[in-house]
Design a protein around this motif. Structure first.
Motif, PDB file in Angstrom:
ATOM      1  N   LYS A 193       0.832  -1.208   0.000  1.00  0.00           N
ATOM      2  CA  LYS A 193       0.000   0.000   0.000  1.00  0.00           C
ATOM      3  C   LYS A 193       0.869   1.261   0.000  1.00  0.00           C
ATOM      4  O   LYS A 193       0.599   2.220  -0.740  1.00  0.00           O
ATOM      5  N   LEU A 194       1.917   1.264   0.840  1.00  0.00           N
ATOM      6  CA  LEU A 194       2.808   2.423   0.892  1.00  0.00           C
ATOM      7  C   LEU A 194       3.521   2.634  -0.441  1.00  0.00           C
ATOM      8  O   LEU A 194       3.700   3.771  -0.889  1.00  0.00           O
ATOM      9  N   ALA A 195       3.929   1.532  -1.081  1.00  0.00           N
ATOM     10  CA  ALA A 195       4.608   1.649  -2.375  1.00  0.00           C
ATOM     11  C   ALA A 195       3.678   2.253  -3.426  1.00  0.00           C
ATOM     12  O   ALA A 195       4.091   3.104  -4.228  1.00  0.00           O
ATOM     13  N   LEU A 196       2.412   1.824  -3.408  1.00  0.00           N
ATOM     14  CA  LEU A 196       1.437   2.376  -4.357  1.00  0.00           C
ATOM     15  C   LEU A 196       1.213   3.867  -4.114  1.00  0.00           C
ATOM     16  O   LEU A 196       1.176   4.675  -5.053  1.00  0.00           O
ATOM     17  N   GLY A 220       1.738  -9.812  -2.485  1.00  0.00           N
ATOM     18  CA  GLY A 220       1.201  -8.681  -1.733  1.00  0.00           C
ATOM     19  C   GLY A 220      -0.291  -8.527  -1.866  1.00  0.00           C
ATOM     20  O   GLY A 220      -1.022  -8.565  -0.892  1.00  0.00           O
ATOM     21  N   LEU A 221      -0.741  -8.367  -3.119  1.00  0.00           N
ATOM     22  CA  LEU A 221      -2.161  -8.129  -3.330  1.00  0.00           C
ATOM     23  C   LEU A 221      -2.977  -9.384  -3.081  1.00  0.00           C
ATOM     24  O   LEU A 221      -4.157  -9.296  -2.758  1.00  0.00           O
ATOM     25  N   VAL A 276       4.861  10.408  -6.440  1.00  0.00           N
ATOM     26  CA  VAL A 276       5.949  10.761  -7.370  1.00  0.00           C
ATOM     27  C   VAL A 276       5.373  11.167  -8.717  1.00  0.00           C
ATOM     28  O   VAL A 276       5.829  12.138  -9.351  1.00  0.00           O
ATOM     29  N   LEU A 277       4.345  10.435  -9.158  1.00  0.00           N
ATOM     30  CA  LEU A 277       3.711  10.747 -10.451  1.00  0.00           C
ATOM     31  C   LEU A 277       3.113  12.150 -10.437  1.00  0.00           C
ATOM     32  O   LEU A 277       3.290  12.933 -11.386  1.00  0.00           O
TER      33      LEU A 277
END
Length: 239
Positions: free
Chosen positions: A32-35, A76-77, A41-42
């Protein structure tokens, strides 16, 4: 400079939040944090007119992502989707009149909360040694199941060292008894003990029972009381 401070603050908040998650939920939390970080960043690149750097980076990393992304999504998911019938991060719950205990299947750690009595509402991790003995005396006077459940917790957390200070306990009063547990289980309680959701299949019940007995059987450092409750849960669900 202000941007650097914002990034540091966000990173610290994310780290604190991640540390507060149960061990069994941290992989999902990292995904979740990576997403969220990727979205951030985007947005930042789009706002500063540097979005072309992102596309250049993706083109460079594409071969690596093509290899790693499927396994990351499965690991993960897949957990976020629920996986098998594991409940609340793969945890089991055992309750008595005075205590509620939670066992984390992955770490083997037990935690507990006091439901009734002079220390009502307190977590077991917050108690001092003297308070543990006071609570144990109260449980022995009020509810045998609660006393045996607390003894199981103390054995798992402290080994046998706490027994030296347990002057009120007799030889077999605190040794886990003969393993019989008090009171018939409801289906909901049985599911909580085995860490399953309603609708679990026969195969899932048997596997959960086997997994927990491997961790909590008296021959493996567990207790007669918990082993009896685990067996009762299986019989209740399969009966």
């Amino acid at each position: 400079m202000p941007l650097t401070i914002v990034v540091i603050v966000v990173a610290v908040v994310a780290w604190v939040w991640l540390r507060s998650q149960p061990a069994s939920q941290r992989n999902v939390a990292i995904v979740k944090l990576a997403l969220l970080a990727g979205i951030g960043v985007l947005v930042l690149l789009a706002a500063t007119g540097r979005l072309h750097f992102l596309f250049a980076g993706l083109a460079f990393l594409y071969p690596l992502l093509r290899r790693l992304l499927p396994s990351l999504l499965r690991g993960g998911l897949g957990g976020m989707a629920g996986g098998a019938k594991a409940k609340s991060g793969n945890q089991s719950h055992v309750s008595s009149d005075i205590l509620e205990m939670t066992l984390d299947h992955d770490s083997g750690t037990m935690s507990g909360k006091i439901l009734k009595g002079p220390m009502e509402g307190r977590e077991l991790t917050d108690l001092s040694e003297a308070e543990f003995l006071e609570l144990l005396r109260y449980c022995r006077a009020q509810d045998e199941d609660s006393a045996r459940l607390l003894e199981t917790y103390l054995d798992r957390r402290f080994g046998d060292s706490w027994r030296a200070d347990d002057e009120a306990g007799s030889g077999d009063a605190h040794a886990g008894g003969n393993g019989s547990a008090g009171g018939p289980l409801t289906e909901s309680e049985a599911l909580d003990i085995l860490g399953l959701d309603p609708g679990a299949s026969r195969d899932e019940i048997i596997k959960a029972h086997r997994r927990m007995m491997q961790k909590l059987h008296p021959d493996h450092g567990g207790s007669n009381y918990l082993a009896a409750r685990i067996n009762e849960a299986k019989e209740c669900l399969l009966g």
